[in-house]
Design an enzyme around this catalytic site. Structure first.
Site, PDB file in Angstrom:
ATOM      1  N   ASN A   1       8.686   0.030   1.650  1.00  0.00           N
ATOM      2  CA  ASN A   1       7.683  -0.445   2.266  1.00  0.00           C
ATOM      3  C   ASN A   1       8.317  -1.832   3.001  1.00  0.00           C
ATOM      4  OD1 ASN A   1       5.557  -1.796   3.415  1.00  0.00           O
ATOM      5  ND2 ASN A   1       4.539  -2.077   1.494  1.00  0.00           N
ATOM      6  N   ASP A   2       8.500  -2.898   2.493  1.00  0.00           N
ATOM      7  CA  ASP A   2       9.236  -4.015   3.110  1.00  0.00           C
ATOM      8  C   ASP A   2      10.280  -3.871   3.849  1.00  0.00           C
ATOM      9  OD1 ASP A   2       7.101  -5.797   2.226  1.00  0.00           O
ATOM     10  OD2 ASP A   2       7.992  -5.976   0.161  1.00  0.00           O
TER      11      ASP A   2
END
Lengths: 466, 95
Positions: free
Chosen positions: A392-393
């Site tokens: 995600n990040d």
């Protein structure tokens, strides 16, 4: 310096041989072709050092040595043989902790021994080095235990922040230093050192517990460095060169990796340790007014099959779902269809340095398909599909533009440059940094909600039918 | 400060620099094995533990020493075996 007996001379020379083996071992571990040999060199060095020590003139009884060697060897051996590859980060953490713990115990044992012989001098070098050894070794042990507990899921992975956290830790450190000095100048009383030990145990816990799961690669390599320094400090207590040198080598190696990981996130070590960034993705608020479109495995299959080039971005979610085997199976099926497939590996993807490499190697993903951040980032422009699995990040475009974002400035994988982005994710919850990923809401993005393993398995069976 | 301690400090500082020199530019593939191999080396403290456990000093030293041997051996054996397991996996995927 004292004149050495022949036996001492031989011992010290063989320790030197061990050191040479360690240096060659580490050197060889740095290159894929020689890595395995490197590990064997290092273990040979260790074997020599331990065997030589068994002939040490101070050893009278072997009973407890054998008990310890067998018990520790069995425990370590069984753990190493049975651990699942997906549990590797916590295994490395716990092994590391035991090393630090051992250093503290040896320093304490020596301290008691000298106290018993009334050989301690107030303020002498032994007292000082024992104090240092206890401080570093104990932080390593308890810090590693907390890291283990977090990775094993025994403790919440999200940062646990106590009130006045950094102030409290500062007080711990101050108190420790004062009591350590008291212990150093009053060597007849071991109580001070045990208070130091207790305080450092607390500090080890309170230092690691606020650190978010995705910062774990930094923490684990830092603790690795500490365990080396602890061994080195114990070497100063015993005035044993092989401990001093080997510990220093490991300390340096750990530091290099630590800073490499910090660079990969574009954050300072201070910020990682004391910033308490992140939420671990548990139930963060989802931006309500924006909508995303949920797609199915069928949609994904059609797109993937007709693509020319697909880049897969794996993350910690891949490890959690244990989807690495089925993912690689999907890659092979796509390759048969003539699709060019690459893996894009972010340096801090996962929970330890190199985590994704280990995971994909277990699934037999060929090494030349695995590309680093620098190698792959320009390739996204020409990719038809970027498939994000459990990451995600490291894909969040906010890192480029939003100056107030906690991940601002972190180098990310340019998945948004691909023609389409597919994201397999359980929900819209934000990643560890607790920030929404604007990528989810982009028009070119297809969200595939579900467990990574189930979703990829579905795609694989559809590909097989087609 | 004794001369022996001073020499030990020299050795320590030089070894730190050696460590930095030996381990630059390691490809990401090897980050985990390097870390866990280095980790196993930090179990060298088992050498000190063996002496503490075997010198038949007073009980406290023997207990602490024996526990240290156990801890150190877990680190050493576990660390080297786990590293080998990983590297074996890497080799396998080259075929």
């Amino acid at each position: 310096m004292d004149q050495l007996t022949t036996q001492e001379l031989i011992t010290k020379l063989l320790y030197l041989v061990s050191i040479v083996f360690f240096i060659f071992g580490l050197k060889n571990l740095g290159s894929p072709k020689t890595a395995r040999r490197g590990n064997i060199f290092a273990s040979l060095g260790m074997f020599i050092a331990v065997v030589v020590t068994l002939f040490h003139q101070d050893i009278i009884s072997y009973t407890w040595i054998i008990v310890g060697l067998v018990a520790g060897g069995l425990l370590g051996g069984i753990a190493a043989r049975t651990v699942k590859m997906t549990d590797m980060p916590q295994m490395v953490a716990i092994f590391n902790g035991f090393g630090g713990g051992a250093s503290t115990l040896v320093a304490l044992a020596e301290y008691h021994h000298l106290m018993d012989k009334a050989a301690l001098i107030p303020g002498g070098q032994t007292e000082i080095t024992v104090a240092i050894s206890i401080i570093i070794g104990t932080i390593t042990f308890f810090g590693s235990l907390v890291a283990f507990a977090k990775l094993q899921g025994l403790v919440r992975g999200a940062p646990i922040v106590l009130p006045f956290h950094n102030g409290m830790n500062g007080l711990f450190i101050l108190a420790t230093l004062i009591i350590a000095v008291l212990g150093i100048i009053t060597p007849i009383n071991p109580m001070y050192f045990y208070i130091v030990l207790a305080l450092m145990a607390l500090l080890g816990v309170t230092m690691v517990i606020p650190i978010g799961g995705a910062d774990m690669p930094v923490v684990i390599s830092l603790l690795n460095s500490f365990s080396g320094l602890a061994a080195s400090a114990t070497g100063f207590v015993l005035m044993n060169e092989v401990l001093i040198v080997s510990g220093a080598l490991v300390g340096a190696a750990g530091l290099i990796l630590t800073f490499l990981m910090c660079d990969a996130m574009n954050r300072s070590l201070y910020n990682v340790l004391f910033g308490a960034v992140g939420t671990d993705g548990g139930g963060g608020a989802v931006a309500g007014d924006r909508s995303v479109t949920a797609y199915t495995a069928d949609d994904a299959m059609v797109l993937l099959e007709n693509a020319n080039k697909v880049i897969i971005v794996p993350g910690y979610g891949l490890a959690v779902a244990q989807a690495q085997h089925v993912l690689q199976e999907m890659v092979e099926l796509l390759q048969k269809e003539g699709v060019k497939v690459l893996y894009a590996i972010h340096p801090v993807a996962g929970r330890m340095p190199g985590h994704m490499n280990v995971l994909l190697a277990e699934a037999n993903a060929p090494y030349d398909l695995l590309k680093d951040l620098d190698e792959i980032n320009d390739e996204f422009q020409s990719a038809d599909v970027a498939l994000v699995v459990g990451a995600n990040d490291v894909t969040n475009p906010a890192a480029r533009t939003e100056t107030d974002s906690p991940i601002y400035g972190m180098p990310i994988l340019n998945v948004d440059h691909a023609e389409r982005v597919m994201i397999i994710k359980r929900s819209l919850n934000p990643g560890f940094a607790g920030v929404d990923n604007p990528l989810f809401f982009e028009e070119k993005t297809m969200m595939l909600f579900g467990d990574a393993k189930e979703m990829v398995t579905d795609i694989v069976s559809l590909l097989k039918e087609a | 400060m004794t001369g022996t301690l001073l020499v030990a400090l020299y050795i320590f500082v030089l070894a730190i620099f050696t460590g930095f020199e030996v381990i630059t530019k390691v490809p990401p593939l090897l980050h985990t094995p390097l870390m866990s191999g280095a980790n196993a080396i930090s179990g060298i403290t088992v050498v000190g533990a063996v002496i503490s456990a075997g010198m038949e000093a007073e009980l406290t030293t023997t207990i602490l020493g024996t526990l240290a041997v156990v801890f150190g051996m877990i680190n050493v054996i576990g660390g080297f075996l786990v590293t080998d397991r990983m590297l074996e996996m890497f080799k396998k995927d080259k075929k």
